[in-house]
Design an enzyme around this catalytic site. Structure first.
Site, PDB file in Angstrom:
ATOM      1  N   ASN A 137      95.477  41.339  52.654  1.00  0.00           N
ATOM      2  CA  ASN A 137      94.293  42.139  52.962  1.00  0.00           C
ATOM      3  C   ASN A 137      93.591  41.558  54.186  1.00  0.00           C
ATOM      4  O   ASN A 137      93.539  40.338  54.390  1.00  0.00           O
ATOM      5  CB  ASN A 137      93.349  42.262  51.752  1.00  0.00           C
TER       6      ASN A 137
ATOM      7  N   GLU B  90      89.961  42.039  55.920  1.00  0.00           N
ATOM      8  CA  GLU B  90      88.637  42.647  55.774  1.00  0.00           C
ATOM      9  C   GLU B  90      87.931  42.751  57.126  1.00  0.00           C
ATOM     10  O   GLU B  90      88.388  42.195  58.135  1.00  0.00           O
ATOM     11  CB  GLU B  90      87.818  41.834  54.765  1.00  0.00           C
TER      12      GLU B  90
ATOM     13  N   CYS C  69      94.012  47.014  52.890  1.00  0.00           N
ATOM     14  CA  CYS C  69      94.578  46.298  51.732  1.00  0.00           C
ATOM     15  C   CYS C  69      95.941  45.697  52.071  1.00  0.00           C
ATOM     16  O   CYS C  69      96.612  46.135  53.015  1.00  0.00           O
ATOM     17  CB  CYS C  69      94.751  47.255  50.558  1.00  0.00           C
TER      18      CYS C  69
ATOM     19  N   GLU D 210      98.847  45.870  50.520  1.00  0.00           N
ATOM     20  CA  GLU D 210     100.028  46.736  50.414  1.00  0.00           C
ATOM     21  C   GLU D 210     100.126  47.708  51.584  1.00  0.00           C
ATOM     22  O   GLU D 210     101.200  48.010  52.083  1.00  0.00           O
ATOM     23  CB  GLU D 210     100.104  47.461  49.067  1.00  0.00           C
TER      24      GLU D 210
ATOM     25  N   CYS E 291      94.562  50.260  44.900  1.00  0.00           N
ATOM     26  CA  CYS E 291      93.434  51.196  44.922  1.00  0.00           C
ATOM     27  C   CYS E 291      93.956  52.615  45.142  1.00  0.00           C
ATOM     28  O   CYS E 291      95.134  52.828  45.469  1.00  0.00           O
ATOM     29  CB  CYS E 291      92.442  50.798  46.023  1.00  0.00           C
TER      30      CYS E 291
ATOM     31  N   CYS F 160      95.572  53.263  48.538  1.00  0.00           N
ATOM     32  CA  CYS F 160      96.918  52.683  48.664  1.00  0.00           C
ATOM     33  C   CYS F 160      97.943  53.494  47.877  1.00  0.00           C
ATOM     34  O   CYS F 160      99.081  53.659  48.314  1.00  0.00           O
ATOM     35  CB  CYS F 160      96.928  51.227  48.211  1.00  0.00           C
TER      36      CYS F 160
HETATM   37  N1  THU Z   1      92.625  44.875  47.885  1.00  0.00           N
HETATM   38  C1  THU Z   1      93.935  44.845  48.274  1.00  0.00           C
HETATM   39  O1  THU Z   1      94.282  44.278  49.301  1.00  0.00           O
HETATM   40  N2  THU Z   1      94.853  45.457  47.490  1.00  0.00           N
HETATM   41  C2  THU Z   1      94.595  45.969  46.262  1.00  0.00           C
HETATM   42  O2  THU Z   1      95.513  46.411  45.597  1.00  0.00           O
HETATM   43  C3  THU Z   1      93.209  45.974  45.748  1.00  0.00           C
HETATM   44  C4  THU Z   1      92.158  45.577  46.719  1.00  0.00           C
HETATM   45  C5  THU Z   1      91.646  44.143  48.699  1.00  0.00           C
HETATM   46  C6  THU Z   1      90.703  44.942  49.527  1.00  0.00           C
HETATM   47  C7  THU Z   1      89.561  43.965  49.713  1.00  0.00           C
HETATM   48  O3  THU Z   1      89.843  43.107  50.799  1.00  0.00           O
HETATM   49  C8  THU Z   1      89.570  43.131  48.444  1.00  0.00           C
HETATM   50  O4  THU Z   1      90.828  43.350  47.851  1.00  0.00           O
HETATM   51  C9  THU Z   1      88.465  43.476  47.478  1.00  0.00           C
HETATM   52  O5  THU Z   1      88.424  44.827  47.233  1.00  0.00           O
END
Ligand code: THU
Length: 126
Positions: A42, A44, A53, A55, A85, A88
């Site tokens: 991920n 941010e 994210c 994935e 999420c 994704c």
């Molecule tokens: N996040 C992911 O990278 N993948 C997921 O399957 C769930 C959420 C990340 C997004 C964000 O950086 C952090 O998790 C919190 O939501």
């Protein structure tokens, strides 16, 4: 490649995760049908909506290298199981068949597998 090997690759990606806001590190390893692995974490952003994210990072890397045929993906996190999420799930649906395998894991010995269809039943696709 077996699921535990893919798990080990995804776990290494936690190191590269950029998650200063949520502090929730996520790693992913995506296996193509030809046996190639694309990794993701991920990433941010100060403008939170700009976050991508793990994935989706893996998929974008793979798609932009010309890959189109995918077998499975594993998603791991610094905080237990990470469920994909909604964005994704829809993103993966664009590029995957209903039997594409999506895995989450609390640890190396508890990997759980779901199909694309289970994760996003009756998903939208043009
Ligand atoms: N996040 C992911 O990278 N993948 C997921 O399957 C769930 C959420 C990340 C997004 C964000 O950086 C952090 O998790 C919190 O939501």
């Amino acid at each position: 490649m077996d699921n535990k090997e893919l798990y080990d690759i995804a776990i290494k990606m936690l190191e590269f995760s950029y998650a200063p806001f949520s502090k929730f590190r996520v790693g992913a390893a995506l296996l193509t049908k030809e046996g190639k692995v694309y990794t993701g974490c991920n990433v941010e952003n100060s403008s939170y909506g700009g976050t991508i994210c793990a994935e989706r990072t893996a998929f974008v890397k793979a798609i932009s290298c010309g890959e189109r045929d995918f077998e499975k993906i594993i998603i791991v996190s610094s905080g237990g199981e990470a469920w994909p999420c909604g964005i994704c799930r829809q993103f993966m649906k664009e590029f995957c068949e209903d039997d594409f395998v999506i895995m989450t894991a609390k640890d190396r010995d508890s990997i759980r597998s779901y199909t694309m269809d289970e994760m996003l039943p009756e998903g939208f696709k043009l």
